[in-house]
Design an enzyme around this catalytic site. Structure first.
Site, PDB file in Angstrom:
ATOM      1  N   ASP A  14      52.575  44.999  50.305  1.00 33.49           N
ATOM      2  CA  ASP A  14      51.546  45.776  49.607  1.00 33.49           C
ATOM      3  C   ASP A  14      51.443  47.192  50.172  1.00 33.49           C
ATOM      4  O   ASP A  14      51.881  47.472  51.300  1.00 33.49           O
ATOM      5  CB  ASP A  14      50.197  45.055  49.724  1.00 33.49           C
ATOM      6  CG  ASP A  14      49.323  45.261  48.503  1.00 33.49           C
ATOM      7  OD1 ASP A  14      49.568  46.213  47.741  1.00 33.49           O
ATOM      8  OD2 ASP A  14      48.389  44.460  48.304  1.00 33.49           O
TER       9      ASP A  14
ATOM     10  N   ASP B 209      47.205  44.685  39.369  1.00 37.39           N
ATOM     11  CA  ASP B 209      46.109  43.866  39.901  1.00 37.39           C
ATOM     12  C   ASP B 209      45.263  43.283  38.787  1.00 37.39           C
ATOM     13  O   ASP B 209      44.508  42.324  39.014  1.00 37.39           O
ATOM     14  CB  ASP B 209      45.215  44.713  40.812  1.00 37.39           C
ATOM     15  CG  ASP B 209      45.770  44.839  42.227  1.00 37.39           C
ATOM     16  OD1 ASP B 209      46.691  44.079  42.571  1.00 37.39           O
ATOM     17  OD2 ASP B 209      45.276  45.695  42.975  1.00 37.39           O
TER      18      ASP B 209
END
Length: 731
Positions: free
Chosen positions: A479, A549
């Site tokens: 990430d 997301d």
């Protein structure tokens, strides 16, 4: 031969599968662009360059010829300052303070194969006979500057790649102010400009506008390719649609700041350029040093956007992605993030994994919160050691618990970030990007590590590698959850501070290269606040990316549709999450959530242990079905059928290479009273084959499905409905 040099006329003719690209060395060594488009057998100057006196266009030869001006000449790699007033592809400041340069042809070589780029990702050739490369050297003898232009042609694909290397051959240092990878001058402006704008949770939507006079551009200044724009643009001829018309697509193999622009000049010519964003960029080139620009991939299609997309998909899936998982089916996973966030222990994780195993899921992924003292997002990034408060028996114990269920185990990292509240920051406060005497702006309570520094990169390689070597981990979610501010490095001198952002990318690529090479059995999936760094640069190291997301099925229709314009389905992570959705708070059925997620690499992101028995049966069926179709989904040809950007519905199809198997997905958004009967056409099937619809007695010819269409079932009632057809050709 894919590249032909006609010596008498000084013409280079590059021929890919169904496209030609033509250049010519003219008057005293200027490299002029003549044509890019559908393949031609031979170029005979039907669109020959014409020269007239354009009055206020300057002339390099004022006393000899007022008709010749760089202001009107289509060029391959133009500069600025000697009669071309358009935006240049490059710009240097010489030691005398001036920025005027004048590149001319010096030499060229043609050879089989495709070279790698030092320190940068690029598409590759597995066999030297599948590609041919042209290297053209341009030079400015007064400035002692050379530029190596590299063109590679894939003979069986509609693909040409380009890059440039700028070399200081003199005895004094120079400052590189602008270094784009590609420039193309078209001799008209009859185009639409298409790009993929967005935001966090709304990535890669599609926008298309007619070209207008002046400059239209997209860019990133955020230190990442970004949620806001993607390093891709396309020019479309008027009337071009999904299936017909000319498309010229350009994509930068780079993950940092970029600029993509089209400039329409006073004579209705169009200059398209793409490369590293010159904003806040400078690179000091000492004598003998060179600067390598990232690679640009150019795809031409006369079969509309669909033809362009399938060319990009095949190229990136097989000649950009690398490693064990390039051609391997991707596992179905369960991620604990939306189920637990930071609040978990080993027993809770084991409970979720066990529920997943019972449903047929193959991989458990432990997300944020397993390291340092990470109970919320205010601490511990950079402290890559196991939190014994949550996992008192260590990570290996948890991994073994999951693997004893015959499931794989994956782990979340954010190696590029550091928390102020961390042991690493207290030990090395200068390791983050920062500017002296300025506030260190935080985003999500974190700072960005300075990956332009070798010592920082070395430490991250060691820390991540130590965890991966400590137990049998087979998946990593990598990430990167904030963009850059105060972009400066503690170790660079003042005259090189504006190199920091690009040096960061070079450091990141080295870190990714070394870690992925050391752990070839690990499937790496990249993430940047979701889809904030979905670009070909990252796909070179990690074959899939967390698409967004935003896991809402309805939002994902647009996000995945837009992403598919360039990037293969095998690169898209797509999960079923809980309702109400955590990003948009929408309620949708488990069926449509599953159908949207099965249109990518399927995963789940919710607490499976809380599902009802009925819901568990739905998930079990989804998992079982996906295992049957995932090879087709991940590696088949993708056809967009109905655009959610233009309709109250969406549809797409996956078809295998032999065209004997297909799966078609249809989605309706909002219900309408007394709506008309609907049908849509299924493209890409073999018109000579007959296809049986699974679990029915229906048999249709491929030609009938494409030209007549397929009816949508009338029983799809209410909002947010979906339906799937599986088709198999009769023997």
């Amino acid at each position: 031969m894919a590249i032909i040099f006609e010596e008498k006329q000084n013409i280079f003719h590059l021929q890919a599968n169904d496209t030609s690209y033509v250049m010519q060395i003219i008057r005293d060594g200027y490299l002029s662009h003549l044509y890019w488009g559908r393949k031609i057998n031979q170029y005979n100057h039907s669109n020959k360059l014409q020269f007239v006196d354009r009055a206020f266009s300057g002339n390099p030869y004022p006393s000899i010829d007022r008709t010749f001006s760089l202001d009107t000449l289509p060029q391959e790699y133009p500069g600025y300052g000697n009669t071309d007033y358009r935006n240049p592809a490059y710009q240097l400041q010489l030691d005398n303070g001036t920025t005027v340069t004048d590149l001319r042809y010096k030499s060229h070589v043609i050879y089989k194969g495709k070279p790698a780029l030092e320190g940068l990702p690029a598409v590759y050739a597995e066999d030297k006979n599948e590609a041919e490369t042209l290297e053209i050297t341009l030079e400015d003898q007064i400035a002692d500057i050379s530029v190596l232009l590299t063109y590679t042609v894939y003979e069986q694909r509609n693909v040409i790649t380009r890059t440039a290397k700028i070399i200081n051959t003199g005895s004094a240092s120079v400052d590189l102010k602008r270094a784009l990878s590609v420039n193309i001058d078209f001799r008209d402006a009859d185009f639409d400009f298409l790009h993929l704008p967005g935001a966090w949770g709304r990535e890669r939507h599609i926008e298309r506008q007619p070209l207008r006079s002046g400059i239209q551009s997209v860019e990133s200044r955020r230190g990442a390719s970004s949620h806001q724009h993607n390093p891709f643009v396309a020019l479309l001829r008027k009337g071009t649609n999904e299936d017909n018309g000319e498309v010229f697509g350009l994509n930068l193999v780079y993950s940092g700041n970029f600029l993509a622009q089209a400039e329409v000049d006073q004579f209705n010519n169009t200059r398209v350029s793409l490369g590293i964003n010159p904003f806040d960029f400078n690179w000091k080139l000492n004598p003998g040093e060179s600067f390598q620009c990232p690679e640009a991939v150019m795809v031409y299609s006369h079969e509309g956007l669909g033809g362009m997309s399938r060319t990009f998909h095949d190229l990136y899936r097989t000649r950009l992605c690398r490693g064990t998982f390039r051609d391997k089916e991707r596992p179905i996973l369960i991620n604990n993030w939306e189920a637990t966030y930071f609040d978990f222990n080993a027993d809770k994780i084991e409970q979720i994994a066990k529920a997943g195993k019972e449903l047929g899921i193959e991989l458990f992924v432990l997300d944020d919160g397993w390291f340092g003292k990470r109970d919320d997002d205010t601490s511990s990034l950079g402290d890559w050691f196991v939190d014994k408060g949550k996992l008192p028996s260590g990570l290996e114990d948890l991994v073994n618990r999951v693997r004893n269920m015959d499931m794989e185990f994956g782990l979340w990292f954010e190696p590029e970030m550091i928390s102020v509240n961390s042991d690493l920051y207290r030990k090395h406060p200068d390791w983050c990007l920062h500017v002296p005497n300025r506030t260190r702006s935080e985003s999500r309570n974190q700072l960005v590590l300075d990956f332009s520094r070798k010592d920082v990169c070395d430490e991250m390689i060691k820390m991540v590698s130590d965890i991966l070597a400590s137990c049998p981990i087979t998946y990593v979610k990598w990430d990167m959850n904030r963009h850059m501010t105060e972009i400066g490095s503690a170790i660079l001198p003042p005259d090189q501070q504006r190199e920091t952002a690009h040096r960061y990318m070079l450091g990141l690529y080295r870190v990714m290269d070394e870690i992925t090479a050391a752990f070839p059995h690990v499937l790496f999936e990249s993430c940047s606040g979701g889809g904030g760094r979905f670009d070909p640069g990252i796909l070179y190291y990690m074959p899939q990316t967390w698409t967004s997301d935003n896991t809402d099925a309805i939002s994902r229709l647009k996000i995945q549709y837009g992403t598919s314009l360039v990037y293969p389905i095998s690169s898209m992570g797509s999960h079923v999450s809980d309702i109400p959705n955590h990003q948009v708070h929408r309620y949708t059925s488990l069926d449509i959530r599953g159908d949207a997620a099965m249109s990518g690499n399927l995963g789940y992101e919710l607490d499976l242990s809380k599902l009802t028995e009925k819901e568990k049966e739905v998930v079990k069926k989804q998992v079982s079905t996906y295992k049957e179709i995932r090879k087709l989904i991940q590696f088949g040809d993708f056809y967009r059928l109905i655009s959610p950007f233009e309709n109250n519905e969406a549809a797409w199809a996956f078809i295998n290479k032999d065209k004997d198997e297909a799966i078609v997905f249809y989605f309706r958004l909002l219900s309408e009273a007394n709506s008309p009967f609907e049908s849509f056409k299924v493209k890409g099937l073999d018109p000579l084959k007959s296809y049986k619809v699974e679990n029915t007695n229906d048999i249709y010819g491929g030609d009938e499905l494409e030209f007549v269409g397929l009816s949508v079932p009338t029983e799809l009632n209410g909002d947010f409905q979906s339906h799937v057809w599986r088709l198999k050709a009769l023997k």
